[in-house]
Design a protein around this motif. Sequence first.
Motif, PDB file in Angstrom:
ATOM      1  N   ARG A 171      -5.031 -10.468  -3.376  1.00  0.00           N
ATOM      2  CA  ARG A 171      -5.997  -9.497  -2.298  1.00  0.00           C
ATOM      3  C   ARG A 171      -5.442 -10.089  -1.186  1.00  0.00           C
ATOM      4  O   ARG A 171      -5.137  -9.078  -0.070  1.00  0.00           O
ATOM      5  N   LEU A 172      -5.278 -11.326  -0.936  1.00  0.00           N
ATOM      6  CA  LEU A 172      -4.872 -11.843   0.585  1.00  0.00           C
ATOM      7  C   LEU A 172      -3.185 -11.396   0.747  1.00  0.00           C
ATOM      8  O   LEU A 172      -2.906 -10.979   1.712  1.00  0.00           O
ATOM      9  N   GLU A 173      -2.598 -11.100  -0.404  1.00  0.00           N
ATOM     10  CA  GLU A 173      -1.023 -10.757  -0.255  1.00  0.00           C
ATOM     11  C   GLU A 173      -1.352  -9.163   0.262  1.00  0.00           C
ATOM     12  O   GLU A 173      -0.405  -9.026   1.130  1.00  0.00           O
ATOM     13  N   GLU A 175      -3.416  -7.524   1.675  1.00  0.00           N
ATOM     14  CA  GLU A 175      -3.899  -7.547   3.478  1.00  0.00           C
ATOM     15  C   GLU A 175      -2.587  -8.008   4.286  1.00  0.00           C
ATOM     16  O   GLU A 175      -2.442  -7.450   5.092  1.00  0.00           O
ATOM     17  N   PHE A 176      -2.089  -9.030   3.907  1.00  0.00           N
ATOM     18  CA  PHE A 176      -1.078  -9.515   4.583  1.00  0.00           C
ATOM     19  C   PHE A 176       0.104  -8.485   4.793  1.00  0.00           C
ATOM     20  O   PHE A 176       0.672  -8.177   5.983  1.00  0.00           O
ATOM     21  N   ASN A 179      -0.986  -5.584   7.398  1.00  0.00           N
ATOM     22  CA  ASN A 179      -1.240  -5.826   8.727  1.00  0.00           C
ATOM     23  C   ASN A 179      -0.625  -7.084   9.185  1.00  0.00           C
ATOM     24  O   ASN A 179       0.175  -7.201  10.191  1.00  0.00           O
ATOM     25  N   GLY A 180      -0.305  -7.910   8.242  1.00  0.00           N
ATOM     26  CA  GLY A 180       0.388  -9.173   8.837  1.00  0.00           C
ATOM     27  C   GLY A 180       1.603  -8.959   9.274  1.00  0.00           C
ATOM     28  O   GLY A 180       2.009  -9.504  10.325  1.00  0.00           O
ATOM     29  N   LEU A 181       2.548  -8.308   8.510  1.00  0.00           N
ATOM     30  CA  LEU A 181       3.898  -8.318   8.796  1.00  0.00           C
ATOM     31  C   LEU A 181       4.279  -7.685  10.297  1.00  0.00           C
ATOM     32  O   LEU A 181       4.926  -8.083  10.914  1.00  0.00           O
ATOM     33  N   LYS A 183       2.098  -7.319  12.703  1.00  0.00           N
ATOM     34  CA  LYS A 183       1.607  -8.097  13.589  1.00  0.00           C
ATOM     35  C   LYS A 183       2.543  -9.387  13.994  1.00  0.00           C
ATOM     36  O   LYS A 183       2.866  -9.585  15.246  1.00  0.00           O
TER      37      LYS A 183
ATOM     38  N   VAL B  14      -5.288 -10.575  11.304  1.00  0.00           N
ATOM     39  CA  VAL B  14      -4.418  -9.975  10.146  1.00  0.00           C
ATOM     40  C   VAL B  14      -5.205  -9.823   8.946  1.00  0.00           C
ATOM     41  O   VAL B  14      -5.028  -8.852   8.400  1.00  0.00           O
ATOM     42  N   TYR B  15      -6.512 -10.552   8.908  1.00  0.00           N
ATOM     43  CA  TYR B  15      -7.338 -10.371   7.720  1.00  0.00           C
ATOM     44  C   TYR B  15      -8.748  -9.796   8.102  1.00  0.00           C
ATOM     45  O   TYR B  15      -9.294 -10.379   9.202  1.00  0.00           O
ATOM     46  N   MET B  19     -12.136 -10.887   4.085  1.00  0.00           N
ATOM     47  CA  MET B  19     -11.258 -11.661   3.379  1.00  0.00           C
ATOM     48  C   MET B  19     -10.997 -13.045   3.790  1.00  0.00           C
ATOM     49  O   MET B  19     -10.684 -13.836   2.998  1.00  0.00           O
ATOM     50  N   THR B  79       1.484 -17.217   0.047  1.00  0.00           N
ATOM     51  CA  THR B  79       0.246 -16.384   0.382  1.00  0.00           C
ATOM     52  C   THR B  79      -0.810 -17.327   1.297  1.00  0.00           C
ATOM     53  O   THR B  79      -1.280 -16.849   2.086  1.00  0.00           O
ATOM     54  N   PHE B  83      -1.745 -17.246   5.175  1.00  0.00           N
ATOM     55  CA  PHE B  83      -3.201 -17.342   5.483  1.00  0.00           C
ATOM     56  C   PHE B  83      -3.941 -18.227   6.195  1.00  0.00           C
ATOM     57  O   PHE B  83      -4.401 -17.785   7.326  1.00  0.00           O
ATOM     58  N   HIS B 126       9.057 -15.453   8.391  1.00  0.00           N
ATOM     59  CA  HIS B 126       7.606 -14.919   9.056  1.00  0.00           C
ATOM     60  C   HIS B 126       6.807 -16.271   9.407  1.00  0.00           C
ATOM     61  O   HIS B 126       5.667 -15.934  10.078  1.00  0.00           O
TER      62      HIS B 126
END
Lengths: 188, 255
Positions: A171-173, A175-176, A179-181, A183, B14-15, B19, B79, B83, B126
């Motif tokens: 799940r974290l993956e 979301e990342f 949005n993460g990449l 950002k 980001v999260y 989460m 990951t 995080f 990243h």
Amino acid sequence: MPLDVEKRRQVVSERMVSLLQGYLKFSLNEVFPQSGATEVLTEHYRKILPRSIDYCILLDRLDLCFGLIYDLFSSDSIAHGIYLQCLEPYIMKNRFETISPVVLKDFINYYAENKYFNQLEQCLNRLDVSCLDIEQVITLTRKHDLYMTLFHLYSEAFKDFRTILQEVIERLEQEFAKNGLKKKIKSE
Amino acid sequence: MNFSFFLSFSKGKVYSEKMIEIGNHALVFIQCTLSGDAFPFGARLSADMAFYGRNEIVEFLSYLHPRLSGGLLYTNLRTLLHFNTQDFFNLLTMAFDNEGFLRDVDILKRRSFCDILLRVMVDDVHFSSHEISILFRFLSRQLAKQGQQHIFVQGMLFEQVRKITDAHFYLRTTLFIELDFEQVRPRYSTRSSDEFFQKFDRFSSSEKCQSYGVIDEDFSLTSKNLSIVFLRRRQEIDTRNERFEEKSHLVGALS
């Protein structure tokens, strides 16, 4: 009074149990508020219950707590709810060694119906895995994302340290990746 | 157990908050298991379970291909690092200080785990330089521990340190010193590090210690230990070089 210690203890305990029964009978019939709003009734139940539960724990007769008292209070829906709510502080303080599965099932259903998820999660984390209905709890916790309990259950009951961790990481993956990449590239 | 420890902020937004909460639970769960506690409020795990749990977690994190669908290598570890890098390394440091952990997870596994950490973070664009500096701090602390030099430092690492241009200057110098301590320099010398060491070599021992103390602001935990070990190592190298020079003089005189 018999002279033998064992017999004396038995007689005393029987007497104390009958006292408890008497107290409950008295407070649910004689001084029972006949009229008035539900608050008065709730107040009344809240006064009786902790006293009786404390008494059961003192006597080391949890069967009474989950048998006699449970039966008395489960006839009325308000009383039943209050009975279940009154169990919460005892669970939080680890006062019960075991809880009867029937009561526990009701407890979980009641808290889930009323959406008290935080309290429910805290209670579930403190309970021994062996008295839980694992299937019911897993369905519920998955539905409402109570991962703390899921970690607890899987590691304690199934000796499985990976499955839930894998789920969380996936799940974290996601979301990342969503949005993460973006950002990060922006900030760089 | 210190829960507020893990509640520090993750990267921006980001999260979602939900989460972040779940992710923090996962971090606490890993920390508990690695240090042999039952999650979340339980007592200690039994010796067998602690052994099993620790190895399960370490193996889980060092999976090469965790996804059926392909994707990046070491996705599990990557990951978690994305995080919350700082807290992930905090919990690793705690685990590597834990005697039970060192006993249960054998030296080969720990070594390959550190190698994987290095590979994941250095190759991934990243990660910011700040996050990579956290990795180096962790590795240099592990290197500094006496009798526990299980981490094999690669040349790649040394090159990478050179590339940290926007990191704190002191941090960079400290890292150079610590890497030299593992004798990386003779094999993988680079111009900037040579310049640094030329300057550094001109100091006397006490000055080295002093400068180390200044450099070491951020490294209060291992500073004393490390500087002593480091100086001893340097002296060894120096005396070896001197002997070599003496020998070459002799050879010259004889011929």
